[in-house]
Scaffold this motif. Structure first.
Motif, mmCIF file in Angstrom:
data_model
loop_
_atom_site.group_PDB
_atom_site.id
_atom_site.type_symbol
_atom_site.label_atom_id
_atom_site.label_comp_id
_atom_site.label_asym_id
_atom_site.label_seq_id
_atom_site.Cartn_x
_atom_site.Cartn_y
_atom_site.Cartn_z
ATOM 1 N N MET A 7 0.763 -1.015 -0.026
ATOM 2 C CA MET A 7 -0.503 0.108 0.099
ATOM 3 C C MET A 7 0.774 1.029 -0.031
ATOM 4 S SD MET A 7 -3.111 0.154 2.417
ATOM 5 C CE MET A 7 -2.885 -1.978 3.604
ATOM 6 N N GLY A 8 0.741 2.227 -1.173
ATOM 7 C CA GLY A 8 1.194 3.718 -0.872
ATOM 8 C C GLY A 8 2.088 3.490 -1.505
ATOM 9 N N ASP A 9 2.746 2.175 -2.470
ATOM 10 C CA ASP A 9 3.577 1.938 -3.501
ATOM 11 C C ASP A 9 2.720 2.462 -4.909
ATOM 12 O OD1 ASP A 9 5.773 -1.026 -2.835
ATOM 13 O OD2 ASP A 9 5.916 1.037 -2.096
ATOM 14 N N TRP A 10 3.911 3.544 -5.578
ATOM 15 C CA TRP A 10 2.504 3.916 -6.951
ATOM 16 C C TRP A 10 3.251 2.772 -7.845
ATOM 17 C CZ3 TRP A 10 -0.598 7.284 -7.285
ATOM 18 C CH2 TRP A 10 -1.178 8.564 -6.288
ATOM 19 N N ALA A 11 3.811 1.429 -7.659
ATOM 20 C CA ALA A 11 4.554 0.744 -9.456
ATOM 21 C C ALA A 11 3.669 -0.163 -9.809
ATOM 22 C CB ALA A 11 5.384 0.053 -8.354
ATOM 23 N N MET A 12 2.404 0.038 -9.212
ATOM 24 C CA MET A 12 1.076 -0.127 -10.299
ATOM 25 C C MET A 12 1.146 0.503 -11.535
ATOM 26 S SD MET A 12 -2.139 -2.487 -8.864
ATOM 27 C CE MET A 12 -1.838 -1.441 -7.560
ATOM 28 N N LYS A 13 0.500 0.248 -12.857
ATOM 29 C CA LYS A 13 0.294 0.931 -13.898
ATOM 30 C C LYS A 13 -1.244 0.140 -14.136
ATOM 31 C CE LYS A 13 3.657 3.224 -14.906
ATOM 32 N NZ LYS A 13 3.791 4.398 -14.761
ATOM 33 N N VAL A 115 -5.900 8.059 -21.945
ATOM 34 C CA VAL A 115 -4.226 7.721 -21.388
ATOM 35 C C VAL A 115 -3.538 6.950 -20.655
ATOM 36 C CG1 VAL A 115 -3.060 9.233 -19.669
ATOM 37 C CG2 VAL A 115 -5.422 10.251 -20.783
ATOM 38 N N ASP A 116 -2.774 6.488 -21.525
ATOM 39 C CA ASP A 116 -1.797 5.266 -21.389
ATOM 40 C C ASP A 116 -1.086 5.432 -19.711
ATOM 41 O OD1 ASP A 116 -1.263 2.393 -21.602
ATOM 42 O OD2 ASP A 116 0.381 3.417 -23.780
ATOM 43 N N GLY A 117 -1.322 4.113 -18.974
ATOM 44 C CA GLY A 117 -0.414 4.161 -17.878
ATOM 45 C C GLY A 117 -0.859 4.539 -16.973
ATOM 46 N N TRP A 118 -1.913 4.586 -16.064
ATOM 47 C CA TRP A 118 -2.105 5.370 -15.272
ATOM 48 C C TRP A 118 -1.170 5.481 -14.181
ATOM 49 C CZ3 TRP A 118 -6.891 9.072 -14.692
ATOM 50 C CH2 TRP A 118 -7.504 8.963 -15.945
ATOM 51 N N GLU A 119 -1.314 5.940 -13.257
ATOM 52 C CA GLU A 119 -0.922 5.606 -11.683
ATOM 53 C C GLU A 119 -1.911 4.790 -11.175
ATOM 54 O OE1 GLU A 119 2.561 5.071 -11.082
ATOM 55 O OE2 GLU A 119 3.943 6.746 -12.428
ATOM 56 N N VAL A 120 -1.506 3.833 -10.436
ATOM 57 C CA VAL A 120 -2.206 2.783 -9.255
ATOM 58 C C VAL A 120 -2.107 2.860 -7.919
ATOM 59 C CG1 VAL A 120 -4.123 0.924 -9.302
ATOM 60 C CG2 VAL A 120 -2.966 1.837 -11.252
ATOM 61 N N ARG A 121 -2.807 3.404 -7.272
ATOM 62 C CA ARG A 121 -2.688 3.117 -5.696
ATOM 63 C C ARG A 121 -3.678 2.321 -4.712
ATOM 64 N NH1 ARG A 121 -1.041 8.282 -1.556
ATOM 65 N NH2 ARG A 121 -0.763 6.906 0.051
ATOM 66 N N LEU A 140 -8.867 0.835 -5.378
ATOM 67 C CA LEU A 140 -7.653 1.127 -5.825
ATOM 68 C C LEU A 140 -8.444 3.033 -6.504
ATOM 69 C CD1 LEU A 140 -6.368 -1.966 -8.443
ATOM 70 C CD2 LEU A 140 -5.823 -1.120 -5.727
ATOM 71 N N THR A 141 -7.067 3.503 -6.924
ATOM 72 C CA THR A 141 -7.452 5.153 -6.995
ATOM 73 C C THR A 141 -6.659 4.984 -8.455
ATOM 74 O OG1 THR A 141 -5.901 6.481 -5.259
ATOM 75 C CG2 THR A 141 -8.570 6.443 -5.387
ATOM 76 N N TYR A 142 -7.076 5.460 -8.803
ATOM 77 C CA TYR A 142 -6.225 5.561 -10.320
ATOM 78 C C TYR A 142 -6.082 6.961 -10.730
ATOM 79 C CZ TYR A 142 -7.259 1.421 -12.637
ATOM 80 O OH TYR A 142 -6.883 -0.002 -13.402
ATOM 81 N N HIS A 143 -4.702 7.564 -10.769
ATOM 82 C CA HIS A 143 -4.360 9.266 -11.170
ATOM 83 C C HIS A 143 -4.010 9.322 -11.912
ATOM 84 C CE1 HIS A 143 -3.943 9.277 -6.403
ATOM 85 N NE2 HIS A 143 -4.191 8.205 -6.635
ATOM 86 N N ALA A 144 -4.434 10.131 -12.965
ATOM 87 C CA ALA A 144 -3.961 10.785 -13.811
ATOM 88 C C ALA A 144 -2.473 11.389 -14.235
ATOM 89 C CB ALA A 144 -4.716 12.299 -14.223
ATOM 90 N N PRO A 145 -1.901 11.666 -15.403
ATOM 91 C CA PRO A 145 -0.426 11.895 -15.565
ATOM 92 C C PRO A 145 -0.113 13.296 -14.148
ATOM 93 C CG PRO A 145 -1.418 11.289 -17.469
ATOM 94 C CD PRO A 145 -2.397 11.071 -16.332
ATOM 95 N N ASN A 146 -0.950 13.982 -14.243
ATOM 96 C CA ASN A 146 -1.073 15.682 -13.226
ATOM 97 C C ASN A 146 -0.884 15.079 -11.405
ATOM 98 O OD1 ASN A 146 -3.298 14.721 -12.497
ATOM 99 N ND2 ASN A 146 -3.773 17.343 -13.279
ATOM 100 N N GLY A 147 -1.058 13.742 -12.107
ATOM 101 C CA GLY A 147 -0.819 13.691 -10.315
ATOM 102 C C GLY A 147 -2.706 13.200 -9.133
ATOM 103 N N ALA A 148 -3.969 14.154 -9.827
ATOM 104 C CA ALA A 148 -4.935 13.873 -9.309
ATOM 105 C C ALA A 148 -5.593 12.838 -9.738
ATOM 106 C CB ALA A 148 -5.264 15.116 -10.618
#
Length: 157
Positions: A7-13, A115-121, A140-148
């Motif tokens: 949890m808290g890692d940003w390794a997932m896409k 948008v390819d490659g969302w960051e997932v937390r 899980l939350t999906y974060h846009a390229p700007n981090g939102a």
């Protein structure tokens, strides 16, 4: 821990695919193909299916093993499992706008990739505010390229 990521890692896409317009048959096919059964689902209504005697505005979270148990009669819905989430919004009598959220890149015929490659937390499971004995829901939350944070994807298996 989900898919080997703490949890808290940003390794997932994450990957989001959009299919519009889709028919009810296509929505059910997408659920079967990408979410798989059994799965959890809920739906709701504020414009369609408003008769109190025939439906609730927000239908309860239910686990199903049969695709015909998943109702598409309202305005929107979500079907999810650890594999993916399919969410739909009704556009007409048999016309839907569909999103597929997944942590695996997929080939989805006729889909547009958002948008390819969302960051997932990953987050700590939470209990939904519902009557009865309902499970805690992993999400899980999906974060846009700007981090939102843009999307919450339900995961409960």
């Amino acid at each position: 821990m989900y898919a080997g990521v703490a949890m808290g890692d940003w390794a997932m896409k994450g990957y989001i695919y959009r299919i519009t317009p889709a028919t009810a048959a296509q929505v059910r096919d997408l659920i079967t193909r990408y979410v798989s059964l059994p799965c959890w689902h809920f739906s709701g209504s504020h414009m369609w299916d408003l008769s109190p005697s025939s439906s609730q505005h927000l239908r309860p979270l239910v686990k199903s093993t049969n695709i015909t148990d998943i109702t598409l009669s309202g305005d929107f819905g979500h079907a999810f499992s650890p594999q993916a989430e399919v969410r739909w919004k009704r556009l007409g009598d048999d016309e839907y706008d569909v999103l597929i959220l997944s942590e695996q890149a997929r080939t989805v015929n006729g889909a547009q990739t958002l948008v390819d490659g969302w960051e997932v937390r990953q987050h700590t499971p939470r209990r939904l505010l519902q009557s009865g004995n309902r499970p805690s829901i992993e999400y899980l939350t999906y974060h846009a390229p700007n981090g939102a944070a843009q999307f919450i994807r339900y995961v409960q298996g």
